[in-house]
Design a protein around this motif. Structure first.
Motif: not given
Length: 522
Positions: A190-193, A216-226, A393-401
């Motif tokens: 799966f590739l999701a936003e 399960w992979s996630e990708y956003d074009a604008v990137g992740v909050d560093q 607190e935010v849920p932990e993201n376990r998605a692959t790159d």
């Protein structure tokens, strides 16, 4: 023979008062002007240039009669307007009904109040019940109602160039589910936003449980909050920073447009404005320092603005930390590439030190991890953490790159790929060559709102539903769970992400309302 009509010319004795003229030719009475006057209203003009009007009307009437007898398809279609047999409750033509919902976004949902007329959403405003935003909303949220009626949106499900029915879609998802259940998910990806929906996260866990070997992979074009990644690493728990600009008397923004585009900007802009509001003579106004490479809305409000290249931002933060009094190994080496601006840095550092616990240093979400780490140390050194800077607190993201998923595809380990939203064929990093990777997968199922580049490179395209015609949930920037409820039935039988996941997992009840209700109840 046509008789030429001679226009009478008044004698000089009849001309009294001033004489008006419309052109120099009329004043000079040139021959060309006289000919133009004779041609404008010649005798017999009422007869259509010697064509008999009665004869013309006879021909046209006969043509209309023949058309009416032989071409019934030219008639306007008949329609009958009937009153309600049982009038819907509270529906009065011309009187709007308002419903609360929220617009799910990657960085956090925006609570909304939607105006509807006879079951159709027409106007969007912020929900005043959500006090952090105070009834405010963004331009993106207000314009999103137009997407619901977008003539270019996807209106049906497709397999290649052939439309397929809802029954065929359900059969497809059931077949994929049963096949990969036996394989424990081997070959499925799966590739999701990214999403803040608790229901989608719950279904994601169920997906991992049923298909443990799937990806399960996630990708956003604008990137992740560093900033979120850095805070989570330094505090050893999944958190993201949250700021209280209303309490801050001094603010330093490092390429962070927190009043316009950063995560939580609706709240931050309101709080910052409250800190600038002077109600009596004894009130003080906050002071804003901005360091940025391009002019932003936050930079336009700055009391002191420094233009600096993004490549020098880490060196600037290190120099500021050194001026404040943070003496750590490596700070001097990081700050050494920065040349100039010594006086500006010294004045800013002194002002921040004088307002310990009442200041904020905020870095843009795109700044590298080294700069974010130093920003964290500065806020800690100034005593801002726990006062003007907190962590949610935010849920932990376990998605692959995305790059890891690309490597799996290159190794021919992926047989079926689901793409939920986004448009990776268009905006994935160019070095991945995602278009070629996606077309190399045997079966690609795309769930999208438009038929775009990714849909054209897919085996199946499943039409996605608009959030104004969907049940769902989401989290705001501060972690508050808000509902997403439909204003209208799906116009084109679109599916939501949680519906697709529920059917693929094989849940007995795939109704999105029940899925959300079960999440909230648990």
């Amino acid at each position: 023979m046509k008789r030429i009509y001679q226009h009478p010319k008044p004698s000089k004795a009849e001309q009294t008062g001033p004489k008006y003229w419309r052109s120099l030719d009329e004043l000079a009475q040139t021959p060309d002007f006289q000919e133009y006057v004779d041609r404008e209203f010649p005798e017999g003009a009422s007869d259509f240039n010697e064509v008999d009007r009665r004869h013309f009307l006879k021909i046209m009437a006969a043509s209309f009669a023949v058309g009416g007898l032989g071409f019934s398809g030219c008639r306007r279609p008949e329609s009958h307007i009937l009153p309600y047999a049982e009038s819907p409750e509270n529906v009065i033509p011309g009187v709007p009904i308002y419903y609360a919902t929220s617009m799910p976004l990657r960085e956090g949902a925006v609570p909304l109040l939607v105006e509807t007329h006879q079951g159709r959403p027409t106007k969007i405003e912020g929900n005043p019940s959500y006090t952090p935003y105070g009834g405010s909303t963004s331009g993106i949220a207000q314009a999103s109602v137009l997407d619901l009626y977008d003539p270019d949106r996807s209106t049906s499900h497709w397999k290649g160039e052939n439309p397929i029915s809802n029954e065929e879609v359900e059969a497809l998802l059931a077949k994929i589910s049963s096949h990969y259940a036996e394989e424990k998910g081997i070959g499925l990806a799966f590739l999701a936003e990214s999403s803040s929906s608790p229901t989608r996260r719950r279904l994601e866990k169920a997906f991992r449980k049923k298909f443990p070997n799937a990806i399960w992979s996630e990708y956003d074009a604008v990137g992740v909050d560093q900033g979120q990644k850095t805070a989570s690493r330094l505090l050893a728990r999944s958190v993201k920073p949250s700021y209280f600009f209303e309490k801050a008397e001094r603010v330093l923004s490092l390429e962070s447009d927190f009043v316009e585009s950063e995560e939580g900007h609706l709240k931050y802009a309101r709080d910052f404005a409250n800190g600038r509001r002077v109600k009596k003579s004894t009130d003080s106004m906050n002071r804003l320092y901005v360091v940025e490479s391009g002019f932003s809305l936050t930079g336009g409000m700055a009391d002191h603005r420094l233009r600096l290249a993004s490549s020098q931002m880490t060196a600037f933060v290190a120099a500021l930390a050194k001026a404040i009094g943070i003496d750590l190994a490596g700070i001097s080496e990081i700050a050494s590439p920065l040349s100039g601006h010594t006086d500006w840095i010294a004045a800013c550092a002194e002002d921040l030190k004088e307002h310990r616990g009442a200041s904020i240093v905020v870095g843009g979400s795109h700044l590298p991890e080294a700069a974010q780490s130093i920003v964290f140390l500065i806020n800690e050194h100034l005593g801002n953490i726990g006062e003007t800077v907190t962590f949610v607190e935010v849920p932990e993201n376990r998605a692959t790159d995305l790059s890891e998923l690309a490597n799996k595809i290159k190794a021919s380990e992926i047989k079926t790929l689901f793409v939920l939203g986004g448009n990776p064929v268009y905006n994935a990093p160019i070095d991945l060559d995602w278009a070629a990777l996606q077309t190399s997968v045997e079966e690609v199922v795309r769930v999208g709102y438009h038929i775009d580049e990714t849909s054209k490179a897919s085996t199946y395209h499943l039409s996605s539903a608009h959030y104004l015609e969907s049940w769902g949930d989401a989290r705001t920037d501060d972690g508050t769970i808000v509902p997403v409820q439909p204003m209208i039935l799906p116009l084109f039988d679109g599916l939501t992400e949680i519906e697709v996941l529920a059917r693929l997992i094989g849940l007995a009840n795939t109704d999105p309302y029940r899925l959300v209700f079960e999440t909230v109840s648990s």
